[in-house]
Structures are given as structure tokens and as C-alpha cells.
Design a protein around this motif. Structure first.
Motif, PDB file in Angstrom:
ATOM      1  N   ASP A  72       7.336  -3.407   2.096  1.00  0.00           N
ATOM      2  CA  ASP A  72       5.953  -2.976   2.258  1.00  0.00           C
ATOM      3  C   ASP A  72       5.851  -1.952   3.382  1.00  0.00           C
ATOM      4  O   ASP A  72       6.615  -2.001   4.363  1.00  0.00           O
ATOM      5  N   PRO A  75       1.304  -1.820   7.793  1.00  0.00           N
ATOM      6  CA  PRO A  75      -0.138  -1.550   7.812  1.00  0.00           C
ATOM      7  C   PRO A  75      -0.619  -0.824   9.061  1.00  0.00           C
ATOM      8  O   PRO A  75      -1.664  -0.166   9.034  1.00  0.00           O
ATOM      9  N   ILE A  82      -1.650  -6.666  10.061  1.00  0.00           N
ATOM     10  CA  ILE A  82      -0.938  -7.289   8.952  1.00  0.00           C
ATOM     11  C   ILE A  82      -1.706  -8.522   8.475  1.00  0.00           C
ATOM     12  O   ILE A  82      -2.026  -9.412   9.270  1.00  0.00           O
ATOM     13  N   GLN A  83      -2.013  -8.553   7.170  1.00  0.00           N
ATOM     14  CA  GLN A  83      -2.744  -9.666   6.592  1.00  0.00           C
ATOM     15  C   GLN A  83      -1.781 -10.721   6.042  1.00  0.00           C
ATOM     16  O   GLN A  83      -0.571 -10.504   5.956  1.00  0.00           O
ATOM     17  N   CYS A  86       0.780  -9.764   3.184  1.00  0.00           N
ATOM     18  CA  CYS A  86       1.671  -8.612   3.340  1.00  0.00           C
ATOM     19  C   CYS A  86       3.109  -9.112   3.356  1.00  0.00           C
ATOM     20  O   CYS A  86       3.420 -10.158   3.922  1.00  0.00           O
ATOM     21  N   GLN A 131      -3.015  -4.520   0.911  1.00  0.00           N
ATOM     22  CA  GLN A 131      -1.792  -5.198   1.325  1.00  0.00           C
ATOM     23  C   GLN A 131      -1.313  -6.222   0.293  1.00  0.00           C
ATOM     24  O   GLN A 131      -0.156  -6.647   0.333  1.00  0.00           O
ATOM     25  N   ASP A 132      -2.180  -6.591  -0.643  1.00  0.00           N
ATOM     26  CA  ASP A 132      -1.808  -7.438  -1.765  1.00  0.00           C
ATOM     27  C   ASP A 132      -2.831  -7.236  -2.878  1.00  0.00           C
ATOM     28  O   ASP A 132      -4.002  -6.951  -2.593  1.00  0.00           O
ATOM     29  N   GLN A 181       1.511  -4.520  -3.815  1.00  0.00           N
ATOM     30  CA  GLN A 181       0.542  -3.714  -3.078  1.00  0.00           C
ATOM     31  C   GLN A 181       0.053  -2.572  -3.959  1.00  0.00           C
ATOM     32  O   GLN A 181       0.741  -2.158  -4.899  1.00  0.00           O
TER      33      GLN A 181
END
Length: 243
Positions: A72, A75, A82-83, A86, A131-132, A181
Motif C-alpha cells: 500500500d 497514507p 493510517i486507518q 490499511c 485506504q480500503d 485500495q
């Protein structure tokens, strides 16, 4: 003998858990990238993740650039924390590929970003990512297929008169899908040239370059099953061959 253009393919690092050195780091790209370039008229050259300051010298030695798939995108590069969903990030690789892009743009060589590579292009130019997939509010079809890589699982619609349209000469294409993502916002310097039925961005490009394209799917995995995938590499290599 006709000199074939050299196409650099950005690599990653994998920790090999087999053999006599478990956990040992190895630089690599999947062999499909090598086959896709060599089978379509180019000479493949793996570019291992290196310090960003080496990018200009590396780009000086190649005729075209492919940014491959992988981790990934960090972010932090598009202003987010970052969630929860991620995945693994590789900040040094982000920095290196941003530097490769900067040098490639300055040299005006053709660029193809694949999966993560398309997302790197988007973020480098100022765009953002989900992020997703689950963070996207709209209905979203499956984008991480359970089938073998050469089997297409969904269709993308292609923008008329775009680079992708001119390259494969079709208004749609069947593709595979291996990403969690998604592209969220696209900067003004890029144009969307391919989307799925759910509105997810599957291709983006910069019309000011002869070949500057990012695709969310994996054409290198489709070269034995979808002819349009080969046409993408053929066009990249054709442009790279020009003086």
C-alpha cells in the motif's frame, strides 16, 4: 541487429521464508512483468528499491518505466493517518518511485503504472486513495478476485479518444483485479480513462505525454489470455523505441 528499448521495472523486497536463510531479504519482481516486456519487443531490467537520489541516474539508463504492484502507498503521502484496514507500507519504495517518476517526466520517457504503480502516479500528482474498499460509501463490486490471475473477472469501460482507447482500439476490456485500495480523488493533471460499472477508477493518464498511463488491473498477468493486455506493453515499447 535492431536495438530494443530497455524498460525498467520497479522492484520490491520480499522476506524469503524458505531455504537455508529464512527471513532473508530479496529484491524481486514477479516474472510476468519480465515476460510481458520481453515478449512484446523490449528488454526488461529490474530496478531494485534504492535511495531516491539514484533515480535520475537510473532513468538516464532506460528508455521506458514500469511501476509494478506491491505494498500500500503510505497514507502520509496524501495527508492522511493510517486507518485500521490499511495494509503494509514501504515508505522507502514510495520515495524511490516518486523520484523515478520525477526523473522520467523530465526525460519524457513513457511510463506505465500497474496496480500500486497507478496509485503511486495518482498520489505523486496530488490525488488521494481509499485506504480500503470498505471506506467507499458507494456499492462496490469485488476487486480482489478469487480466480487465477490470467482469468478476467470484470469489465472496464474506456474513455473515447483516450490513450487507452487508441492503444487497444476498444471501448471496453475484460480485466483481472487484485487490489483492496482504490483511487479516491484524481488531480487535474490526470484524466480518468477507464472505470468499472461501480464507478471505480481503473485507468488514468496524462494526455500531455505520448505515453503516461496507470492501470489498476494487472495486464502483465493477462498476456496469455487477453490480447489487449499485450497491446498496452507493445505501445509502451513502441514509444520507448523512439529517439
Amino acid at each position: 541487429m535492431i536495438k530494443k528499448p530497455i524498460i525498467g521495472i520497479s522492484g520490491s523486497i520480499i522476506k524469503d521464508q524458505r531455504g537455508i536463510f529464512p527471513g532473508y531479504q530479496r529484491a524481486y519482481v514477479n516474472n510476468d512483468y519480465i515476460r510481458a516486456v520481453n515478449n512484446n519487443g523490449g528488454v526488461a531490467l529490474i530496478l531494485p528499491t534504492s535511495p531516491a537520489e539514484t533515480a535520475k541516474q537510473i532513468i538516464a539508463a532506460i528508455d521506458g518505466l514500469i511501476l509494478s504492484g506491491g505494498q500500500d502507498v503510505n497514507p502520509f503521502n496524501y495527508g492522511e493517518e493510517i486507518q485500521q484496514k490499511c495494509g503494509a507500507i514501504f515508505p522507502a519504495r514510495d520515495d524511490f518511485e516518486f523520484a523515478l517518476l520525477e526523473a522520467a517526466e523530465a526525460k519524457k520517457i513513457p511510463v506505465l503504472g500497474i496496480c500500486r504503480g497507478a496509485q503511486i502516479i495518482n498520489v505523486y500528482r496530488g490525488g488521494t486513495l481509499y485506504q480500503d474498499i470498505s471506506y467507499r460509501a458507494e456499492h462496490t463490486i469485488r476487486h480482489f478476485q478469487l480466480q487465477d490471475p490470467p482469468i478476467p473477472t470484470h469489465k472496464i469501460g474506456i474513455t473515447v479518444n483516450s490513450l487507452l482507447d487508441r492503444t487497444i482500439q476498444k471501448d471496453s476490456m475484460l480485466v483481472n483485479s487484485f487490489h483492496h485500495q482504490l483511487v479516491k480523488s484524481v488531480p487535474v493533471s490526470l484524466q480518468i480513462s477507464g472505470t468499472t460499472s461501480d464507478g471505480v477508477v481503473e485507468a488514468l493518464e496524462d494526455a500531455s505525454f505520448e505515453f503516461f498511463l496507470g492501470v489498476q488491473f494487472h495486464p502483465e498477468m493477462l498476456i496469455d489470455s487477453v490480447q489487449s493486455a499485450n497491446q498496452i506493453f507493445q505501445k509502451l515499447i513502441e514509444v520507448a523505441a523512439k529517439d
